[in-house]
Motif scaffolding. Structure first.
Motif, PDB file in Angstrom:
ATOM      1  N   ARG A 160      45.436  -7.048  -6.668  1.00  0.00           N
ATOM      2  CA  ARG A 160      45.974  -6.439  -5.362  1.00  0.00           C
ATOM      3  C   ARG A 160      44.527  -6.313  -4.619  1.00  0.00           C
ATOM      4  O   ARG A 160      43.526  -5.960  -5.096  1.00  0.00           O
ATOM      5  CB  ARG A 160      46.442  -5.028  -5.501  1.00  0.00           C
ATOM      6  CG  ARG A 160      47.900  -5.202  -5.982  1.00  0.00           C
ATOM      7  CD  ARG A 160      48.238  -3.789  -6.647  1.00  0.00           C
ATOM      8  NE  ARG A 160      49.535  -3.976  -7.321  1.00  0.00           N
ATOM      9  CZ  ARG A 160      49.821  -4.072  -8.695  1.00  0.00           C
ATOM     10  NH1 ARG A 160      49.049  -4.617  -9.335  1.00  0.00           N
ATOM     11  NH2 ARG A 160      50.892  -4.258  -9.089  1.00  0.00           N
ATOM     12  N   LEU A 161      44.740  -6.536  -3.071  1.00  0.00           N
ATOM     13  CA  LEU A 161      43.581  -6.300  -2.403  1.00  0.00           C
ATOM     14  C   LEU A 161      43.177  -5.023  -2.620  1.00  0.00           C
ATOM     15  O   LEU A 161      43.801  -3.768  -2.231  1.00  0.00           O
ATOM     16  CB  LEU A 161      43.912  -6.916  -1.119  1.00  0.00           C
ATOM     17  CG  LEU A 161      42.883  -6.415   0.181  1.00  0.00           C
ATOM     18  CD1 LEU A 161      41.762  -7.581  -0.097  1.00  0.00           C
ATOM     19  CD2 LEU A 161      43.717  -6.605   1.637  1.00  0.00           C
ATOM     20  N   ALA A 162      41.881  -4.655  -2.658  1.00  0.00           N
ATOM     21  CA  ALA A 162      41.266  -3.458  -2.835  1.00  0.00           C
ATOM     22  C   ALA A 162      40.534  -3.029  -1.483  1.00  0.00           C
ATOM     23  O   ALA A 162      40.493  -2.002  -1.193  1.00  0.00           O
ATOM     24  CB  ALA A 162      40.259  -3.290  -4.037  1.00  0.00           C
ATOM     25  N   CYS A 163      39.612  -4.225  -1.113  1.00  0.00           N
ATOM     26  CA  CYS A 163      38.892  -3.920   0.102  1.00  0.00           C
ATOM     27  C   CYS A 163      38.389  -5.185   0.430  1.00  0.00           C
ATOM     28  O   CYS A 163      38.583  -6.454  -0.400  1.00  0.00           O
ATOM     29  CB  CYS A 163      37.859  -2.929  -0.178  1.00  0.00           C
ATOM     30  SG  CYS A 163      36.543  -3.398  -1.668  1.00  0.00           S
TER      31      CYS A 163
ATOM     32  N   ASP B  86      22.319  -5.509  -8.390  1.00  0.00           N
ATOM     33  CA  ASP B  86      22.080  -6.948  -8.145  1.00  0.00           C
ATOM     34  C   ASP B  86      23.053  -7.454  -7.038  1.00  0.00           C
ATOM     35  O   ASP B  86      23.246  -8.946  -6.883  1.00  0.00           O
ATOM     36  CB  ASP B  86      22.277  -7.395  -9.492  1.00  0.00           C
ATOM     37  CG  ASP B  86      21.079  -7.107 -10.487  1.00  0.00           C
ATOM     38  OD1 ASP B  86      19.951  -7.042  -9.865  1.00  0.00           O
ATOM     39  OD2 ASP B  86      21.463  -7.149 -11.718  1.00  0.00           O
ATOM     40  N   GLY B  87      24.013  -6.720  -6.604  1.00  0.00           N
ATOM     41  CA  GLY B  87      24.811  -7.208  -5.788  1.00  0.00           C
ATOM     42  C   GLY B  87      26.184  -7.548  -6.440  1.00  0.00           C
ATOM     43  O   GLY B  87      27.346  -7.953  -5.546  1.00  0.00           O
ATOM     44  N   GLU B  88      26.496  -7.452  -7.731  1.00  0.00           N
ATOM     45  CA  GLU B  88      27.726  -7.741  -8.279  1.00  0.00           C
ATOM     46  C   GLU B  88      28.817  -6.629  -7.895  1.00  0.00           C
ATOM     47  O   GLU B  88      28.412  -5.633  -8.297  1.00  0.00           O
ATOM     48  CB  GLU B  88      27.566  -7.955  -9.711  1.00  0.00           C
ATOM     49  CG  GLU B  88      28.697  -8.434 -10.540  1.00  0.00           C
ATOM     50  CD  GLU B  88      28.398  -8.850 -11.956  1.00  0.00           C
ATOM     51  OE1 GLU B  88      29.504  -9.003 -12.593  1.00  0.00           O
ATOM     52  OE2 GLU B  88      27.320  -8.986 -12.227  1.00  0.00           O
ATOM     53  N   LEU B  89      29.979  -7.074  -7.717  1.00  0.00           N
ATOM     54  CA  LEU B  89      30.898  -6.034  -7.463  1.00  0.00           C
ATOM     55  C   LEU B  89      31.450  -5.656  -9.003  1.00  0.00           C
ATOM     56  O   LEU B  89      31.983  -6.461  -9.967  1.00  0.00           O
ATOM     57  CB  LEU B  89      32.063  -6.508  -6.630  1.00  0.00           C
ATOM     58  CG  LEU B  89      31.608  -6.711  -5.330  1.00  0.00           C
ATOM     59  CD1 LEU B  89      32.483  -7.669  -4.396  1.00  0.00           C
ATOM     60  CD2 LEU B  89      31.420  -5.293  -4.655  1.00  0.00           C
TER      61      LEU B  89
ATOM     62  N   GLY C 145      37.069 -15.050  -1.090  1.00  0.00           N
ATOM     63  CA  GLY C 145      36.297 -15.157  -0.041  1.00  0.00           C
ATOM     64  C   GLY C 145      35.831 -13.859  -0.089  1.00  0.00           C
ATOM     65  O   GLY C 145      34.940 -13.325  -0.804  1.00  0.00           O
ATOM     66  N   GLU C 146      36.242 -13.347   1.297  1.00  0.00           N
ATOM     67  CA  GLU C 146      35.576 -11.586   1.548  1.00  0.00           C
ATOM     68  C   GLU C 146      36.531 -10.768   0.697  1.00  0.00           C
ATOM     69  O   GLU C 146      36.248  -9.669   0.545  1.00  0.00           O
ATOM     70  CB  GLU C 146      35.371 -11.388   3.044  1.00  0.00           C
ATOM     71  CG  GLU C 146      34.203 -11.813   3.531  1.00  0.00           C
ATOM     72  CD  GLU C 146      33.282 -10.564   2.869  1.00  0.00           C
ATOM     73  OE1 GLU C 146      33.271  -9.399   3.273  1.00  0.00           O
ATOM     74  OE2 GLU C 146      32.310 -10.977   2.594  1.00  0.00           O
ATOM     75  N   ARG C 147      37.679 -11.227   0.413  1.00  0.00           N
ATOM     76  CA  ARG C 147      38.714 -10.209  -0.154  1.00  0.00           C
ATOM     77  C   ARG C 147      38.456  -9.710  -1.647  1.00  0.00           C
ATOM     78  O   ARG C 147      38.041 -11.016  -2.482  1.00  0.00           O
ATOM     79  CB  ARG C 147      39.790 -10.934   0.019  1.00  0.00           C
ATOM     80  CG  ARG C 147      40.649 -11.010   1.314  1.00  0.00           C
ATOM     81  CD  ARG C 147      41.596 -12.158   1.167  1.00  0.00           C
ATOM     82  NE  ARG C 147      42.540 -12.083  -0.056  1.00  0.00           N
ATOM     83  CZ  ARG C 147      43.934 -11.575   0.363  1.00  0.00           C
ATOM     84  NH1 ARG C 147      44.344 -10.931   1.046  1.00  0.00           N
ATOM     85  NH2 ARG C 147      44.475 -11.699  -1.055  1.00  0.00           N
ATOM     86  N   VAL C 148      38.439  -8.769  -2.093  1.00  0.00           N
ATOM     87  CA  VAL C 148      38.137  -8.026  -3.426  1.00  0.00           C
ATOM     88  C   VAL C 148      39.339  -7.679  -4.145  1.00  0.00           C
ATOM     89  O   VAL C 148      39.976  -6.718  -3.465  1.00  0.00           O
ATOM     90  CB  VAL C 148      37.068  -7.081  -3.267  1.00  0.00           C
ATOM     91  CG1 VAL C 148      36.892  -6.338  -4.919  1.00  0.00           C
ATOM     92  CG2 VAL C 148      35.979  -7.136  -2.697  1.00  0.00           C
TER      93      VAL C 148
END
Length: 110
Positions: free
Chosen positions: A4-7, A38-41, A99-102
């Motif tokens: 699901r889209l979180a942010c 390090d920028g990883e989500l 893309g930008e969707r997490v």
């Protein structure tokens, strides 16, 4: 996968967190979306296994997050506590970037 889209990725600063609530098969799940140094989500349960407080209020260092209440650190990749007082891991959820969707799947753990 029931991700699901979180942010959006831009919502989470490097070394920072964002608390979200996602609907899973068993109800609402509180999740901390964390961007490590390090920028990883990462997506980890927002509830500390020791003190039942929000981990998203804690400090991110490297690939860990510290519980603000009692100082337990958790590995963002495995959810394992790295020292007392916590001894029980917290769930870590799969993250997919579209893309930008997490996207986060709270019905599975890593």
């Amino acid at each position: 996968m029931t991700a699901r889209l979180a942010c959006y990725a831009s919502d989470v600063p490097t070394g920072g967190t964002l608390r979200v609530e996602l609907e899973g098969e068993t109800g609402t799940v509180e999740v901390a979306i964390v961007r490590d140094d390090d920028g990883e989500l990462h997506a980890i349960s927002d509830i500390c296994s020791h003190g039942a407080v929000s981990l998203s209020d804690g400090e991110v260092e490297g690939c860990t997050i510290e519980c603000w209440l009692h100082g337990s650190r958790f590995d963002l990749r495995s959810g394992k506590p790295l020292g007392p007082p916590a001894v029980t891991p917290v769930p870590v959820y799969p993250v997919t970037l579209d893309g930008e969707r997490v996207l986060v799947d709270v019905d599975r753990t890593v």
